[in-house]
Design a protein around this motif. Structure first.
Motif, short mmCIF file in Angstrom:
data_model
loop_
_atom_site.label_atom_id
_atom_site.label_comp_id
_atom_site.label_asym_id
_atom_site.label_seq_id
_atom_site.Cartn_x
_atom_site.Cartn_y
_atom_site.Cartn_z
N CYS A 172 0.84 -1.20 0.00
CA CYS A 172 0.00 0.00 0.00
C CYS A 172 0.87 1.24 0.00
O CYS A 172 1.89 1.30 0.69
CB CYS A 172 -0.88 0.04 1.25
N VAL A 173 0.43 2.21 -0.76
CA VAL A 173 1.07 3.52 -0.75
C VAL A 173 0.03 4.51 -0.26
O VAL A 173 -1.03 4.68 -0.86
CB VAL A 173 1.55 3.93 -2.16
N GLU A 174 0.35 5.11 0.86
CA GLU A 174 -0.60 6.04 1.46
C GLU A 174 -0.15 7.45 1.13
O GLU A 174 1.01 7.82 1.35
CB GLU A 174 -0.61 5.82 2.97
N ILE A 175 -1.08 8.25 0.61
CA ILE A 175 -0.77 9.64 0.29
C ILE A 175 -1.54 10.51 1.27
O ILE A 175 -2.75 10.35 1.43
CB ILE A 175 -1.22 9.97 -1.15
N SER A 176 -0.84 11.42 1.92
CA SER A 176 -1.53 12.27 2.87
C SER A 176 -1.04 13.70 2.73
O SER A 176 -0.04 13.99 2.07
CB SER A 176 -1.34 11.76 4.30
N LEU A 177 -1.77 14.55 3.37
CA LEU A 177 -1.50 15.98 3.28
C LEU A 177 -1.14 16.46 4.67
O LEU A 177 -1.76 16.05 5.64
CB LEU A 177 -2.77 16.66 2.77
N LYS A 178 -0.17 17.32 4.73
CA LYS A 178 0.21 17.87 6.03
C LYS A 178 0.33 19.37 5.89
O LYS A 178 1.03 19.88 5.02
CB LYS A 178 1.54 17.27 6.46
N THR A 179 -0.36 20.07 6.77
CA THR A 179 -0.34 21.52 6.68
C THR A 179 0.87 22.08 7.41
O THR A 179 1.56 21.38 8.16
CB THR A 179 -1.61 22.12 7.30
N SER A 180 1.06 23.35 7.23
CA SER A 180 2.21 23.97 7.87
C SER A 180 2.06 24.02 9.39
O SER A 180 3.03 24.19 10.11
CB SER A 180 2.43 25.37 7.31
N GLU A 181 0.81 23.88 9.86
CA GLU A 181 0.63 23.85 11.31
C GLU A 181 0.87 22.48 11.91
O GLU A 181 0.83 22.32 13.12
CB GLU A 181 -0.79 24.29 11.69
N GLY A 182 1.04 21.51 11.04
CA GLY A 182 1.31 20.18 11.57
C GLY A 182 0.12 19.24 11.53
O GLY A 182 0.23 18.08 11.91
N ASP A 183 -1.01 19.71 11.06
CA ASP A 183 -2.16 18.81 10.94
C ASP A 183 -2.04 17.99 9.68
O ASP A 183 -1.54 18.46 8.66
CB ASP A 183 -3.46 19.62 10.86
N SER A 184 -2.53 16.78 9.76
CA SER A 184 -2.41 15.94 8.57
C SER A 184 -3.70 15.19 8.32
O SER A 184 -4.54 15.03 9.21
CB SER A 184 -1.25 14.97 8.72
N GLU A 202 -5.33 9.38 0.11
CA GLU A 202 -5.53 8.22 -0.76
C GLU A 202 -4.75 7.04 -0.21
O GLU A 202 -3.71 7.21 0.42
CB GLU A 202 -4.94 8.46 -2.17
N ILE A 203 -5.26 5.86 -0.54
CA ILE A 203 -4.47 4.64 -0.32
C ILE A 203 -4.48 3.88 -1.65
O ILE A 203 -5.54 3.52 -2.16
CB ILE A 203 -5.09 3.73 0.75
N TRP A 204 -3.32 3.65 -2.19
CA TRP A 204 -3.19 2.85 -3.41
C TRP A 204 -2.79 1.44 -2.98
O TRP A 204 -1.84 1.28 -2.23
CB TRP A 204 -2.13 3.43 -4.33
#
Lengths: 236, 512
Positions: free
Chosen positions: B86-98, B102-104
């Motif tokens: 699995c390849v997990e794609i995530s987003l992380k903001t500059s404040e540290g929240d994520s 997607e999960i491929w």
């Protein structure tokens, strides 16, 4: 829509292949200036799956395959990006066809309905005096409905909506490709031009032709077939 | 080897081939996914002549770190039932929240296709599946997010092997199937589950997660199926890399199928697999890497760009976009099929040539250093780098004594304010030869200039004629001269005019 089944792989020698052509239809509604990009996105996505690297035949019965590069294309009038094969020749050929289609649409009047078709075919050599047969094995038809928008806000919404629609079309195309249904058998060196278009220098798509139809306001269709310039068309 | 049901029908060569195909398919899948989330447009070149190192006949670059991570996650295994990659794609903001986007998943199920030919049909279908993956990675919502990353958020990836974990995607996530390929040992399925509820971006209901960069949550001493692994950015920024040495090449024994046969399967004539050991794919330099000192080094090298060997280890200057070329043309090194193929370890210690490829700089994914930054790059042989106009890039830090920009030729006393500012900085520091902090001088080598007609190039011309002497007519001496002449002739003119006073008066009266 998928045609009924066909003989897999090969027919008995001498007999015409008794297969039906697989046909897929996609429909899009776009603004006039989005026609080109939308058509190119769909056609390139199909051809990405239907192109291989160049074949290099070695000793009898063996061949090696070149490498297909890809590149991202961003659309200017649609919130959308797609991947195409890295081949300028192929891109030019598609742009030419799509450009003609767009011009025909524009000059047909304000109704703006038409369709463009991408057909993959195999050639079957016939003996003189008959010309070679072109037997289609896959046909993609994109029906286009051109809309006119009144203001900029509508255009912005249209950008996004058409982008989403094209995403759906790409998923549809991939789903069809994934069925792994009929593909022409890999040809021997003498037969390769009956299956593939070997005229491009960097990639090798299956033999294809693009045609389009414009529907005028009365609903009748004016067929204009634009034949790709393949050197074999000069035969006979 | 993993136990597969009823594998007695598969010849051992086919079996080896199939395992190899699946392994490299998994690695290429990861590359395609991560590269599609880098935030940049990808472009690779088609090549009509087969190089033998482009797996599945597709030009897909290999980012070494990504390959390293993928191999680490796989740990020598292949996707199987219940063990998906699995390849997990995530987003992380500059404040540290994520937030997971997607999960491929690359999965294997038990449905076997015994009839299918491994070396031919399976290979071509895997190639088709990769093309589908290229197309699909551009249509999920995360693609557009990743193209805009940089300021407020970044996109991260994480590779894990084992059970698919979809809980982080929120409610109502959607799935898209990229495709399936049947093989004699099972059916490979590639799909993507993606979040559609991105509403938190506006309402800011983040899930606070602990910082995930560089932390390995490792509760088990021996973790066959790691539940968590470190996240990695999908773009490259200085300092985030942990400086590990990543082998930039594949195992030398892993060649891909290059030849196919149109003859019936009873003549397994020409498969290139395993028969010849061609040089492993090599990445060619695409950009100057002075901003990322951590990424390339072995120990003992100082920060800054490491020296490039004067003889490029693998072939000549290659095209920046050329993906993987082994040695020149089709040149096969001595065939020494190695038994280490099956015992490949994660550390890839068997790669003898890990030294020199490290010195080759990274590919186009590294942001290039700007053209006017003065970095100590004395040791780099520019000609070996494939940056455009490499010849014109600053070769070394020239002593400022010799630099005409710093010590201009004698100019006249009257200088324009602009000229004054150009030279004031330079002349003050020339004696020490140090660079200035606030004004950077470079050897001005404009692009496209050549010595064809004039013996000097455009740059030299520009420099020499930048301070032309003043026009003689504008100099004070001559000005003063003409003024004196004017003054002398005044009394004569006045006398003439006084004589004609009456005429002037009459003229004036006519005007009234």
């Amino acid at each position: 829509m998928v045609g009924p089944g066909w003989t897999r792989r090969r027919a008995p020698p001498g007999a015409a292949p008794t297969m039906n052509c697989r046909a897929e239809v996609l429909e899009v509604s776009v603004e006039g200036r989005q026609v080109e990009e939308a058509m190119l996105a769909v056609l390139h996505t199909v051809l990405l799956h239907r192109s291989t690297g160049k074949f290099h035949y070695k000793k009898e019965g063996t061949y090696s395959i070149g490498t297909v590069g890809t590149q991202d294309v961003d659309c200017d009038f649609i919130d959308f990006a797609y991947v195409r094969v890295s081949s300028e020749e192929l891109d030019r050929a598609l742009r030419k066809a799509v450009g003609e289609f767009k011009d025909a649409l524009r000059s047909s009047g304000s109704d703006g309905m038409g369709q463009i078709s991408l057909e993959f075919y195999q050639k079957k050599k016939s003996r003189w005096p008959f010309s070679d047969e072109c037997i289609p094995w896959e046909l993609w038809t994109i029906k286009v409905n051109v809309v006119n928008l009144a203001n900029e806000q509508e255009r912005q919404i249209c950008r996004e909506k058409v982008g989403e629609k094209l995403c759906e079309k790409i998923i549809n195309i991939v789903e069809v490709m994934n069925r792994h249904e009929y593909l022409p058998k890999m040809p021997t060196q003498s037969e390769v031009d009956n299956v593939f278009d070997t005229s491009l220098k960097d990639v090798q798509p299956y033999l294809y032709k693009i045609s389009y139809q414009i529907t005028d306001s009365l609903g009748t269709s004016v067929t204009t077939t634009m034949r790709r310039l393949i050197k074999d068309t000069l035969a006979l | 080897m993993l136990p597969y049901a009823m594998d007695t029908d598969l010849s051992s060569q086919d079996r080896k081939d199939l395992d190899k195909f699946i392994k490299f398919f998994a690695l290429k899948t990861v590359q395609v996914i991560v590269q599609a989330r880098l935030g940049e447009k990808i472009c690779t070149r088609s090549s009509s002549s087969p190089t033998g190192s482009d797996w599945f006949n597709l030009a897909i670059k290999d980012i070494p770190e990504v390959t390293h991570e993928a191999k680490k996650a796989l740990a020598g295994q292949l996707p199987a039932v219940g063990r998906s990659m699995c390849v997990e794609i995530s987003l992380k903001t500059s404040e540290g929240d994520s937030m997971e986007l997607e999960i491929w998943c690359l999965e294997m199920n038990e449905k076997c296709d015994k009839e299918i030919k491994v070396s031919y049909t399976v290979y071509n279908r895997l190639s088709l599946l990769l093309k589908s993956l290229l197309a699909i990675t551009r249509v999920t919502p995360a693609y557009r997010l990743s193209r805009k990353q940089g300021h407020e958020y970044v996109i991260l990836y994480r590779i894990y092997f084992g059970e698919v974990q979809l809980s982080g995607l929120g409610e109502g996530f959607q799935t898209v199937r990229v495709g399936t390929v049947g093989t004699p040992v099972g059916t490979i399925t590639l799909s993507c589950a993606y979040r559609i509820n991105l509403a938190f971006m506006s309402t800011r209901q983040f899930e606070r997660t602990p910082p995930i960069m560089g932390i390995i949550i490792d509760h088990f001493v021996d973790r066959p199926y790691p539940s968590s692994s470190p996240m990695h950015p999908c773009n490259y920024r200085a300092g985030e890399d942990n400086g590990a040495v990543y082998p930039s090449v594949e195992d030398s024994q892993e060649v891909c199928t290059t030849s196919f046969s149109t003859s019936p399967p009873s003549q397994p004539a020409a498969l290139g697999v395993g028969s010849a050991d061609m040089g492993y794919p090599v990445l060619f330099a695409g950009g100057l890497n002075a901003a990322h000192p951590h990424q390339l080094l072995g120990p003992g090298k100082e920060g800054g760009v490491p020296p490039v060997p004067s003889q490029p280890a693998h072939g000549t200057q290659a095209d920046q976009e050329r993906m993987c070329t082994p040695l020149d043309g089709v040149h096969y090194s001595a065939a020494t099929p190695s038994s280490s193929e099956d015992t490949e370890t994660v550390s890839n210690s068997s790669e003898g040539k890990s030294g020199s490829p490290h010195d080759l700089l990274e590919t186009i994914f590294i942001r290039k250093v700007g053209a006017f930054v003065n970095k100590p790059i004395n040791q780099v042989t520019m000609a070996n780098l494939d940056i455009p106009f490499a010849m014109f890039a600053p070769k070394n830090v020239e002593l400022e004594d010799n630099d005409p920009m710093v010590n201009p030729p004698d100019s006249p006393e009257t200088e324009s304010p602009l000229q004054g500012s150009l030279h004031s900085e330079g002349s003050s520091g020339s004696s020490t030869g140090n660079t200035h902090d606030d004004f950077v001088m470079i050897d001005f080598k404009p692009a496209f200039s050549k010595d064809d007609i004039l013996p000097m190039d455009l740059g030299t011309f520009y420099r020499e004629f930048q301070n032309p002497p003043q026009l003689s007519s504008l100099s004070i001496d001559i000005g003063a001269q003409s003024m004196a002449e004017d003054l002398d002739s005044l009394p004569e003119k006045l006398a003439v005019h006084e004589k004609n006073v009456k005429e002037f008066d009459a003229f004036v009266e006519t005007l009234q």
